[in-house]
Design a protein around this motif. Structure first.
Motif, PDB file in Angstrom:
ATOM      1  N   MET A 357      39.255   2.461  43.741  1.00 48.37           N
ATOM      2  CA  MET A 357      37.903   2.020  44.063  1.00 48.37           C
ATOM      3  C   MET A 357      37.838   0.499  44.119  1.00 48.37           C
ATOM      4  SD  MET A 357      34.332   3.023  42.147  1.00 48.37           S
ATOM      5  CE  MET A 357      34.497   4.732  42.645  1.00 48.37           C
ATOM      6  N   GLN A 358      37.185  -0.028  45.141  1.00 49.09           N
ATOM      7  CA  GLN A 358      37.139  -1.466  45.368  1.00 49.09           C
ATOM      8  C   GLN A 358      36.191  -2.154  44.388  1.00 49.09           C
ATOM      9  OE1 GLN A 358      35.903  -2.501  49.311  1.00 49.09           O
ATOM     10  NE2 GLN A 358      36.304  -4.692  49.059  1.00 49.09           N
ATOM     11  N   LEU A 359      36.613  -3.352  43.955  1.00 49.52           N
ATOM     12  CA  LEU A 359      35.767  -4.163  43.092  1.00 49.52           C
ATOM     13  C   LEU A 359      34.825  -5.001  43.954  1.00 49.52           C
ATOM     14  CD1 LEU A 359      38.317  -5.412  40.425  1.00 49.52           C
ATOM     15  CD2 LEU A 359      36.317  -4.012  39.993  1.00 49.52           C
ATOM     16  N   VAL A 360      33.535  -4.960  43.625  1.00 50.31           N
ATOM     17  CA  VAL A 360      32.538  -5.671  44.411  1.00 50.31           C
ATOM     18  C   VAL A 360      31.669  -6.511  43.480  1.00 50.31           C
ATOM     19  CG1 VAL A 360      30.593  -5.431  45.997  1.00 50.31           C
ATOM     20  CG2 VAL A 360      32.493  -3.800  46.111  1.00 50.31           C
ATOM     21  N   HIS A 361      31.382  -7.741  43.897  1.00 51.86           N
ATOM     22  CA  HIS A 361      30.445  -8.595  43.163  1.00 51.86           C
ATOM     23  C   HIS A 361      29.032  -8.260  43.641  1.00 51.86           C
ATOM     24  CE1 HIS A 361      28.939 -12.905  42.092  1.00 51.86           C
ATOM     25  NE2 HIS A 361      28.541 -12.001  41.223  1.00 51.86           N
ATOM     26  N   ARG A 362      28.276  -7.524  42.823  1.00 47.11           N
ATOM     27  CA  ARG A 362      26.987  -6.992  43.249  1.00 47.11           C
ATOM     28  C   ARG A 362      25.819  -7.849  42.778  1.00 47.11           C
ATOM     29  NH1 ARG A 362      29.955  -2.240  42.395  1.00 47.11           N
ATOM     30  NH2 ARG A 362      29.888  -0.816  44.180  1.00 47.11           N
ATOM     31  N   ILE A 363      24.773  -7.794  43.555  1.00 48.53           N
ATOM     32  CA  ILE A 363      23.486  -8.370  43.172  1.00 48.53           C
ATOM     33  C   ILE A 363      22.607  -7.205  42.750  1.00 48.53           C
ATOM     34  CG2 ILE A 363      21.488  -9.710  43.904  1.00 48.53           C
ATOM     35  CD1 ILE A 363      24.119 -11.284  43.844  1.00 48.53           C
ATOM     36  N   ASN A 364      22.145  -7.223  41.493  1.00 48.32           N
ATOM     37  CA  ASN A 364      21.365  -6.105  40.976  1.00 48.32           C
ATOM     38  C   ASN A 364      19.882  -6.300  41.296  1.00 48.32           C
ATOM     39  OD1 ASN A 364      19.876  -4.404  38.921  1.00 48.32           O
ATOM     40  ND2 ASN A 364      21.982  -3.880  38.360  1.00 48.32           N
ATOM     41  N   PRO A 365      19.218  -5.284  41.825  1.00 46.59           N
ATOM     42  CA  PRO A 365      17.791  -5.425  42.156  1.00 46.59           C
ATOM     43  C   PRO A 365      16.914  -5.745  40.947  1.00 46.59           C
ATOM     44  CG  PRO A 365      18.506  -3.127  42.350  1.00 46.59           C
ATOM     45  CD  PRO A 365      19.735  -3.951  42.214  1.00 46.59           C
ATOM     46  N   GLN A 366      17.317  -5.329  39.747  1.00 46.06           N
ATOM     47  CA  GLN A 366      16.545  -5.692  38.560  1.00 46.06           C
ATOM     48  C   GLN A 366      16.531  -7.211  38.365  1.00 46.06           C
ATOM     49  OE1 GLN A 366      16.940  -3.267  34.830  1.00 46.06           O
ATOM     50  NE2 GLN A 366      18.622  -2.306  35.942  1.00 46.06           N
ATOM     51  N   THR A 367      17.712  -7.824  38.531  1.00 50.67           N
ATOM     52  CA  THR A 367      17.805  -9.267  38.378  1.00 50.67           C
ATOM     53  C   THR A 367      17.055  -9.979  39.491  1.00 50.67           C
ATOM     54  OG1 THR A 367      19.969  -9.010  37.321  1.00 50.67           O
ATOM     55  CG2 THR A 367      19.410 -11.200  38.133  1.00 50.67           C
ATOM     56  N   THR A 368      17.162  -9.455  40.707  1.00 53.51           N
ATOM     57  CA  THR A 368      16.437 -10.040  41.840  1.00 53.51           C
ATOM     58  C   THR A 368      14.940 -10.039  41.579  1.00 53.51           C
ATOM     59  OG1 THR A 368      18.155  -9.301  43.383  1.00 53.51           O
ATOM     60  CG2 THR A 368      16.009  -9.860  44.314  1.00 53.51           C
ATOM     61  N   GLU A 369      14.420  -8.909  41.112  1.00 56.32           N
ATOM     62  CA  GLU A 369      12.994  -8.793  40.827  1.00 56.32           C
ATOM     63  C   GLU A 369      12.575  -9.724  39.691  1.00 56.32           C
ATOM     64  OE1 GLU A 369       9.917  -5.382  39.083  1.00 56.32           O
ATOM     65  OE2 GLU A 369      11.757  -4.760  40.112  1.00 56.32           O
ATOM     66  N   PHE A 370      13.366  -9.772  38.632  1.00 56.06           N
ATOM     67  CA  PHE A 370      13.049 -10.613  37.478  1.00 56.06           C
ATOM     68  C   PHE A 370      13.021 -12.084  37.868  1.00 56.06           C
ATOM     69  CE2 PHE A 370      14.448 -13.114  33.788  1.00 56.06           C
ATOM     70  CZ  PHE A 370      13.521 -12.733  32.830  1.00 56.06           C
ATOM     71  N   CYS A 371      14.037 -12.526  38.595  1.00 56.41           N
ATOM     72  CA  CYS A 371      14.122 -13.938  38.979  1.00 56.41           C
ATOM     73  C   CYS A 371      13.000 -14.316  39.939  1.00 56.41           C
ATOM     74  CB  CYS A 371      15.484 -14.223  39.607  1.00 56.41           C
ATOM     75  SG  CYS A 371      16.872 -14.127  38.454  1.00 56.41           S
ATOM     76  N   ALA A 372      12.679 -13.425  40.869  1.00 58.14           N
ATOM     77  CA  ALA A 372      11.607 -13.717  41.821  1.00 58.14           C
ATOM     78  C   ALA A 372      10.266 -13.825  41.108  1.00 58.14           C
ATOM     79  CB  ALA A 372      11.556 -12.623  42.886  1.00 58.14           C
ATOM     80  N   GLN A 373      10.028 -12.942  40.151  1.00 60.00           N
ATOM     81  CA  GLN A 373       8.755 -12.961  39.443  1.00 60.00           C
ATOM     82  C   GLN A 373       8.619 -14.195  38.568  1.00 60.00           C
ATOM     83  OE1 GLN A 373       8.131  -9.596  36.801  1.00 60.00           O
ATOM     84  NE2 GLN A 373       5.914  -9.686  37.085  1.00 60.00           N
ATOM     85  N   LEU A 374       9.719 -14.591  37.916  1.00 62.69           N
ATOM     86  CA  LEU A 374       9.674 -15.713  36.983  1.00 62.69           C
ATOM     87  C   LEU A 374       9.921 -17.048  37.676  1.00 62.69           C
ATOM     88  CD1 LEU A 374       9.137 -15.874  33.936  1.00 62.69           C
ATOM     89  CD2 LEU A 374      11.612 -15.887  33.565  1.00 62.69           C
ATOM     90  N   GLY A 375      10.442 -17.000  38.908  1.00 58.14           N
ATOM     91  CA  GLY A 375      10.716 -18.232  39.634  1.00 58.14           C
ATOM     92  C   GLY A 375      11.955 -18.943  39.152  1.00 58.14           C
ATOM     93  N   ILE A 376      12.992 -18.181  38.820  1.00 59.35           N
ATOM     94  CA  ILE A 376      14.247 -18.773  38.357  1.00 59.35           C
ATOM     95  C   ILE A 376      15.390 -18.325  39.256  1.00 59.35           C
ATOM     96  CG2 ILE A 376      13.478 -18.954  35.967  1.00 59.35           C
ATOM     97  CD1 ILE A 376      15.102 -16.475  35.312  1.00 59.35           C
ATOM     98  N   THR A 377      16.557 -18.887  39.034  1.00 57.93           N
ATOM     99  CA  THR A 377      17.715 -18.653  39.888  1.00 57.93           C
ATOM    100  C   THR A 377      18.534 -17.456  39.424  1.00 57.93           C
ATOM    101  OG1 THR A 377      17.867 -21.017  40.358  1.00 57.93           O
ATOM    102  CG2 THR A 377      19.830 -19.697  40.799  1.00 57.93           C
ATOM    103  N   ASP A 378      18.900 -16.599  40.359  1.00 62.04           N
ATOM    104  CA  ASP A 378      19.865 -15.544  40.070  1.00 62.04           C
ATOM    105  C   ASP A 378      21.250 -16.179  40.173  1.00 62.04           C
ATOM    106  OD1 ASP A 378      21.611 -13.418  39.972  1.00 62.04           O
ATOM    107  OD2 ASP A 378      20.480 -12.149  41.354  1.00 62.04           O
ATOM    108  N   MET A 379      21.907 -16.353  39.042  1.00 59.84           N
ATOM    109  CA  MET A 379      23.184 -17.062  39.060  1.00 59.84           C
ATOM    110  C   MET A 379      24.237 -16.328  39.872  1.00 59.84           C
ATOM    111  SD  MET A 379      24.543 -16.650  35.142  1.00 59.84           S
ATOM    112  CE  MET A 379      23.074 -17.424  34.471  1.00 59.84           C
ATOM    113  N   ASN A 380      24.091 -15.022  40.060  1.00 61.59           N
ATOM    114  CA  ASN A 380      25.053 -14.296  40.886  1.00 61.59           C
ATOM    115  C   ASN A 380      24.905 -14.650  42.363  1.00 61.59           C
ATOM    116  OD1 ASN A 380      26.638 -12.552  39.075  1.00 61.59           O
ATOM    117  ND2 ASN A 380      24.653 -11.662  38.559  1.00 61.59           N
ATOM    118  N   VAL A 381      23.686 -14.898  42.811  1.00 61.96           N
ATOM    119  CA  VAL A 381      23.468 -15.354  44.178  1.00 61.96           C
ATOM    120  C   VAL A 381      24.100 -16.727  44.370  1.00 61.96           C
ATOM    121  CG1 VAL A 381      21.730 -16.053  45.865  1.00 61.96           C
ATOM    122  CG2 VAL A 381      21.360 -14.004  44.478  1.00 61.96           C
TER     123      VAL A 381
END
Length: 544
Positions: A357-381
């Motif tokens: 199985m391939q290893l993938v660097h994923r962006i989690n929607p929970q983190t996306t939602e949290f960062c967007a709501q709080l106005g902070i940076t998703d360090m994975n992005v």
């Protein structure tokens, strides 16, 4: 509120929840919350296994994937931090915390939440001086160096936690705060784990960063794991100002989840009966996250946190009332942690194994939602952008053993020396079985001095005895009466005598004798290959 605390979980969720169910049947009431102190191993599939820093022979799927897939659901709200044996690619998706499965919440690299009015904080990973001042530069696919460095504590997380001013009820760390052994039954600790002696005598056992947090936060309870031994201590802090009451921290470290081991403790903790019975964000912590957003570093560059030394325009990032009110407005005064878990990776199927199985660097929607709501940076992005621009992440190649490629540079604000370990922990996984793994015991030196006074040996011994065992094992972990030893406080118990929780309340109908091998024989020092059956059904100490 009845809170259960577990030491190193090592993926044994089924066994832990079975033990909790038995504790509920024999105890005075249901368990309200489970806290896990690291090595949780939230492994979803075969790719996650390859991101766990253990030799391949120790990579076992265990049972978390059943909770991830929805086949099972955690019977009690579970909150955990990361340790040094984790599915790092999974946890990396949630740097600010989030649900790894329904009813199972990860606190993130560092985090603070509230449950029933009880404030719970924690920091993931273990301390290693040469990585302490680096940014969070690692991302999958990991190489033999980054698969280890990713779980090393960074100064930015400690700095954020040190901005907190409001009282902390519970704090979790994987490795112990350095020096905490001076506030408990040190003699018994060294009798049980004699190979800690030199670190204890040199005051180099444990994390100086955690010790700094302990001195700053002064939580009512501090729970740890990592060293695979149960140990209790009472640290009396000095009062900050005249007229203030000095605070005290009750420290408890627990063992790993295996038969005969002290891996679980149930205690009674005061809570607010008017507080909501769901998980809440902590407003002060959210405000600190917003304030420190510009300090995010995703490079390997060494750097220091801002301080009042004339070199920084700002060094105080603590939360003001105005800033906290602004965050409340952003969240519409709703601090409830949303139940927004979603499956982000294929789940393990025992009937259809996928070893490639391939290893993938994923962006989690929970983190996306949290960062967007709080106005902070998703360090994975930001990491993904940096990877595209500078190719920061090395390609991970599967090897027979995870080898150490740690930097020889050893600079941090702590005066440390990790060039050689003075002791060996035979109860820890070796990442390279032919050489000593410096992660097995954090053996760095520090000139940090904690101003708190050491307790007398009598006081430490009395407090240690107050954290009595939860000797409740499900059928899958039961041992015969021939394996039992004496009581944890060194005295014999009458048949049927109840054990007490941390505040003195009885845990009724518990077995009257220990099922632990706490007093390990001296011949353990002759063991050359460590922890050979850490995930096996039998106790590795018994096998030895």
């Amino acid at each position: 509120m009845r809170v259960a605390v577990a030491g190193c979980c090592h993926g044994e969720l089924d066994k832990i929840y079975e033990t909790l169910a038995l504790a509920e049947r024999r105890g005075p009431g249901p368990i309200d919350l489970l806290l896990c102190c690291g090595d949780f191993q939230a492994v979803r599939n075969e790719a996650d296994l390859r991101c766990m820093a253990v030799p391949p022979k120790y990579r076992h799927m265990q049972t978390f994937y059943r909770y991830y897939s929805g086949e099972k659901k955690a019977p009690v709200l579970t909150i955990f931090i990361g340790g040094n044996h984790e599915a790092s690619n999974h946890l990396q998706e949630l740097p600010y915390g989030g649900w790894v499965a329904p009813n199972i919440y990860y606190l993130g690299l560092a985090g603070v939440v509230k449950y029933r009015g009880v404030r719970i904080g924690g920091i993931s990973g273990i301390f290693k001086s040469h990585d302490y001042r680096k940014g969070h530069f690692e991302c999958p696919p990991y190489n033999p160096a980054t698969i280890r460095s990713i779980y090393h504590v960074r100064n930015i997380e400690v700095y954020k936690l040190k901005q907190l001013k409001q009282p902390m009820d519970i704090f979790l760390s994987h490795d112990w705060p350095r020096g905490i052994y001076h506030y408990g039954n040190k003699k018994q600790l060294l009798k049980t784990k004699s190979f800690f002696r030199q670190e204890v005598e040199n005051n180099t056992l444990g994390s100086p960063a955690a010790s700094e947090l302990l001195e700053h936060l002064k939580p009512t309870y501090w729970f740890s794991a990592h060293l695979h031994v149960k140990f209790a201590a009472l640290m009396q802090h000095q009062a900050g100002d005249k007229g203030q009451t000095a605070k005290a921290t009750k420290f408890l470290a627990l063992d790993k989840c295996l038969p005969h081991r002290d891996f679980l403790q149930v205690i009674e903790i005061d809570h607010d009966p008017n507080a909501p019975e769901y998980l809440e964000y902590d407003i002060e912590w959210l405000t600190v996250l917003r304030a420190t957003n510009d300090l995010i570093n995703v490079t390997e560059r060494l750097w220091n946190m801002p301080e009042n030394n004339g070199l920084h325009t700002r060094w105080d990032y603590s939360a003001t009332e105005e800033a906290m009110n602004k965050v409340l407005e952003i969240l519409n005064h709703d601090l409830k942690v949303p139940c927004n878990f979603s499956i982000t990776a294929a789940c393990y199927d025992p009937s259809r194994p996928q070893t490639q199985m391939q290893l993938v660097h994923r962006i989690n929607p929970q983190t996306t939602e949290f960062c967007a709501q709080l106005g902070i940076t998703d360090m994975n992005v930001r990491l993904q952008k940096a990877k595209e621009e500078h190719n920061l992440c090395g390609e991970y190649e599967e090897q027979d053993d995870v080898e150490s490629n740690d930097s020889g540079e050893d600079r941090s604000e702590y005066n440390t020396d990790t060039s050689a370990l003075s002791s060996i922990n035979p109860d820890e996984i070796m990442l390279d079985e032919e050489e000593e793994d410096e992660d097995s015991i954090i053996s760095t030196r520090s000139d940090m001095n904690t101003p708190s006074a050491e307790p007398s040996s009598d006081q430490a011994s009395d407090f240690s005895a107050s954290f009595s065992d939860v000797r409740i094992l499900p059928g899958s972990m039961i041992v015969s009466s021939d394996d039992t030893l004496g009581s944890p406080d060194g005295r014999e118990r009458n048949p049927g005598e109840a054990l007490e929780s941390g505040d003195g309340k009885d845990l009724t109908e518990l077995p009257s004798k220990r099922l632990s091998d706490e007093h390990e024989p001296e011949q353990r020092k002759k063991i050359k290959r460590r922890n050979q059956a850490i995930y096996a059904a039998v106790d590795d100490d018994d096998a030895a």
